[in-house]
Design a protein around this motif. Structure first.
Motif, mmCIF file in Angstrom:
data_model
loop_
_atom_site.group_PDB
_atom_site.id
_atom_site.type_symbol
_atom_site.label_atom_id
_atom_site.label_comp_id
_atom_site.label_asym_id
_atom_site.label_seq_id
_atom_site.Cartn_x
_atom_site.Cartn_y
_atom_site.Cartn_z
ATOM 1 N N PHE A 1 -13.673 6.782 0.878
ATOM 2 C CA PHE A 1 -13.251 5.464 1.344
ATOM 3 C C PHE A 1 -13.547 4.362 0.331
ATOM 4 O O PHE A 1 -12.732 3.464 0.147
ATOM 5 N N VAL A 2 -14.698 4.418 -0.343
ATOM 6 C CA VAL A 2 -15.021 3.335 -1.284
ATOM 7 C C VAL A 2 -14.241 3.479 -2.590
ATOM 8 O O VAL A 2 -14.001 2.484 -3.274
ATOM 9 N N MET B 1 0.817 -1.201 0.000
ATOM 10 C CA MET B 1 0.000 0.000 0.000
ATOM 11 C C MET B 1 0.856 1.259 0.000
ATOM 12 O O MET B 1 0.556 2.221 0.670
ATOM 13 N N SER B 2 1.894 1.258 -0.752
ATOM 14 C CA SER B 2 2.772 2.418 -0.791
ATOM 15 C C SER B 2 2.341 3.426 -1.855
ATOM 16 O O SER B 2 3.025 4.412 -2.074
ATOM 17 N N LYS B 3 1.240 3.168 -2.523
ATOM 18 C CA LYS B 3 0.746 4.066 -3.546
ATOM 19 C C LYS B 3 0.367 5.411 -2.928
ATOM 20 O O LYS B 3 -0.294 5.477 -1.896
ATOM 21 N N LYS B 4 0.786 6.506 -3.566
ATOM 22 C CA LYS B 4 0.494 7.850 -3.057
ATOM 23 C C LYS B 4 -0.976 8.181 -3.274
ATOM 24 O O LYS B 4 -1.587 7.784 -4.260
ATOM 25 N N ASN B 5 -1.522 8.925 -2.348
ATOM 26 C CA ASN B 5 -2.909 9.330 -2.425
ATOM 27 C C ASN B 5 -3.019 10.761 -1.916
ATOM 28 O O ASN B 5 -2.350 11.124 -0.949
ATOM 29 N N GLN B 6 -3.895 11.554 -2.531
ATOM 30 C CA GLN B 6 -4.023 12.964 -2.160
ATOM 31 C C GLN B 6 -4.899 13.184 -0.928
ATOM 32 O O GLN B 6 -4.917 14.276 -0.384
ATOM 33 N N THR B 7 -5.591 12.171 -0.502
ATOM 34 C CA THR B 7 -6.487 12.314 0.639
ATOM 35 C C THR B 7 -5.999 11.552 1.865
ATOM 36 O O THR B 7 -6.130 12.032 2.985
ATOM 37 N N PHE B 8 -5.426 10.389 1.630
ATOM 38 C CA PHE B 8 -5.101 9.499 2.731
ATOM 39 C C PHE B 8 -3.602 9.339 2.949
ATOM 40 O O PHE B 8 -2.839 9.217 2.004
ATOM 41 N N ARG B 9 -3.230 9.328 4.206
ATOM 42 C CA ARG B 9 -1.855 9.034 4.607
ATOM 43 C C ARG B 9 -1.634 7.524 4.512
ATOM 44 O O ARG B 9 -0.634 7.063 3.994
ATOM 45 N N ASN B 10 -2.581 6.768 5.050
ATOM 46 C CA ASN B 10 -2.596 5.306 4.957
ATOM 47 C C ASN B 10 -3.857 4.923 4.194
ATOM 48 O O ASN B 10 -4.947 5.377 4.550
ATOM 49 N N LEU B 11 -3.725 4.104 3.172
ATOM 50 C CA LEU B 11 -4.905 3.703 2.410
ATOM 51 C C LEU B 11 -5.828 2.869 3.296
ATOM 52 O O LEU B 11 -5.371 1.940 3.973
ATOM 53 N N SER C 1 -9.648 9.231 11.369
ATOM 54 C CA SER C 1 -8.601 10.249 11.265
ATOM 55 C C SER C 1 -7.212 9.649 11.128
ATOM 56 O O SER C 1 -6.302 10.300 10.623
ATOM 57 N N GLU C 2 -7.035 8.405 11.545
ATOM 58 C CA GLU C 2 -5.744 7.735 11.392
ATOM 59 C C GLU C 2 -5.365 7.566 9.918
ATOM 60 O O GLU C 2 -4.189 7.429 9.602
ATOM 61 N N TYR C 3 -6.351 7.579 9.047
ATOM 62 C CA TYR C 3 -6.101 7.339 7.627
ATOM 63 C C TYR C 3 -5.878 8.629 6.836
ATOM 64 O O TYR C 3 -5.169 8.629 5.840
ATOM 65 N N TYR C 4 -6.505 9.727 7.273
ATOM 66 C CA TYR C 4 -6.422 10.983 6.523
ATOM 67 C C TYR C 4 -5.069 11.666 6.676
ATOM 68 O O TYR C 4 -4.434 11.596 7.735
ATOM 69 N N CYS D 1 -3.759 17.540 6.612
ATOM 70 C CA CYS D 1 -4.467 18.674 6.009
ATOM 71 C C CYS D 1 -5.874 18.309 5.532
ATOM 72 O O CYS D 1 -6.662 19.194 5.180
ATOM 73 N N LYS D 2 -6.221 17.033 5.523
ATOM 74 C CA LYS D 2 -7.539 16.588 5.063
ATOM 75 C C LYS D 2 -8.459 16.157 6.201
ATOM 76 O O LYS D 2 -9.594 15.766 5.978
ATOM 77 N N LYS D 3 -7.975 16.240 7.419
ATOM 78 C CA LYS D 3 -8.785 15.814 8.562
ATOM 79 C C LYS D 3 -9.992 16.712 8.798
ATOM 80 O O LYS D 3 -10.899 16.352 9.542
ATOM 81 N N ASN D 4 -10.019 17.865 8.128
ATOM 82 C CA ASN D 4 -11.164 18.766 8.289
ATOM 83 C C ASN D 4 -12.460 18.137 7.769
ATOM 84 O O ASN D 4 -13.545 18.596 8.110
ATOM 85 N N TYR D 5 -12.367 17.072 6.951
ATOM 86 C CA TYR D 5 -13.574 16.358 6.515
ATOM 87 C C TYR D 5 -14.310 15.764 7.709
ATOM 88 O O TYR D 5 -15.502 15.512 7.638
ATOM 89 N N LEU D 6 -13.604 15.552 8.794
ATOM 90 C CA LEU D 6 -14.189 14.899 9.966
ATOM 91 C C LEU D 6 -14.715 15.888 11.003
ATOM 92 O O LEU D 6 -15.116 15.500 12.088
ATOM 93 N N GLU D 7 -14.716 17.179 10.656
ATOM 94 C CA GLU D 7 -15.233 18.206 11.564
ATOM 95 C C GLU D 7 -16.650 18.590 11.153
ATOM 96 O O GLU D 7 -16.962 18.679 9.965
ATOM 97 N N ASP D 8 -17.498 18.829 12.124
ATOM 98 C CA ASP D 8 -18.881 19.255 11.879
ATOM 99 C C ASP D 8 -19.561 18.373 10.830
ATOM 100 O O ASP D 8 -20.086 18.856 9.824
ATOM 101 N N ILE D 9 -19.569 17.082 11.065
ATOM 102 C CA ILE D 9 -20.117 16.132 10.091
ATOM 103 C C ILE D 9 -21.636 16.264 10.017
ATOM 104 O O ILE D 9 -22.326 16.345 11.031
#
Length: 135
Positions: free
Chosen positions: A83-84, A1-11, A57-60, A63-71
């Motif tokens: 995620f999907v 899972m070393s593929k780079k992703n713009q949203t996730f730190r860990n896939l 939040s462990e996956y984001y 700078c993208k953790k703001n998706y998890l605020e005020d859900i």
């Protein structure tokens, strides 16, 4: 899972994705039941996702953790889409009138099921397509 992703730190693995799907009342990625925002309110999707924010939040990326605020319901759908997508699925959306009220209907579908997305190769070959208007 070393593929780079713009949203996730860990896939996200399938286990965390399935936990997220359960908050929407879905069993797994192959569950193609339809759901609406009203359904999400009935089964308390937002509250359930709020309980999962520490795990999510462990996956984001930081700078993208703001998706998890005020859900809310809209942000919940965005989180689900992110995620999907890692697992080659998407959240398909269409509008439908239910009891005189327009509602957005959501459904999980595999990404490779885009039947009418024509590539240059498809345009040069004689291909036959079946268009179905069943819902």
């Amino acid at each position: 899972m070393s593929k780079k992703n713009q949203t996730f730190r860990n896939l996200p693995d399938i286990n965390i994705t399935n936990l997220l799907l359960e908050t929407f009342g879905l069993e797994n990625l192959d569950d193609n039941r339809l759901f609406t925002r009203d359904h999400m309110v009935e089964i308390d999707t937002v509250e359930k996702i709020n309980k999962l924010t520490s795990k999510l939040s462990e996956y984001y990326l930081p700078c993208k953790k703001n998706y998890l605020e005020d859900i809310n319901e809209k942000k919940s759908i965005t989180i689900l889409r992110q995620f999907v997508k890692i697992h080659n699925y998407k959240v398909s959306t269409f509008e439908k009138s239910i009891k005189g009220k327009k509602q957005m209907i959501y459904q999980l579908t595999p990404i490779n099921d885009d039947y009418l997305s024509l590539t240059k190769k498809d345009q040069t070959e004689n291909r036959k397509y079946i268009i179905s208007f069943d819902m």
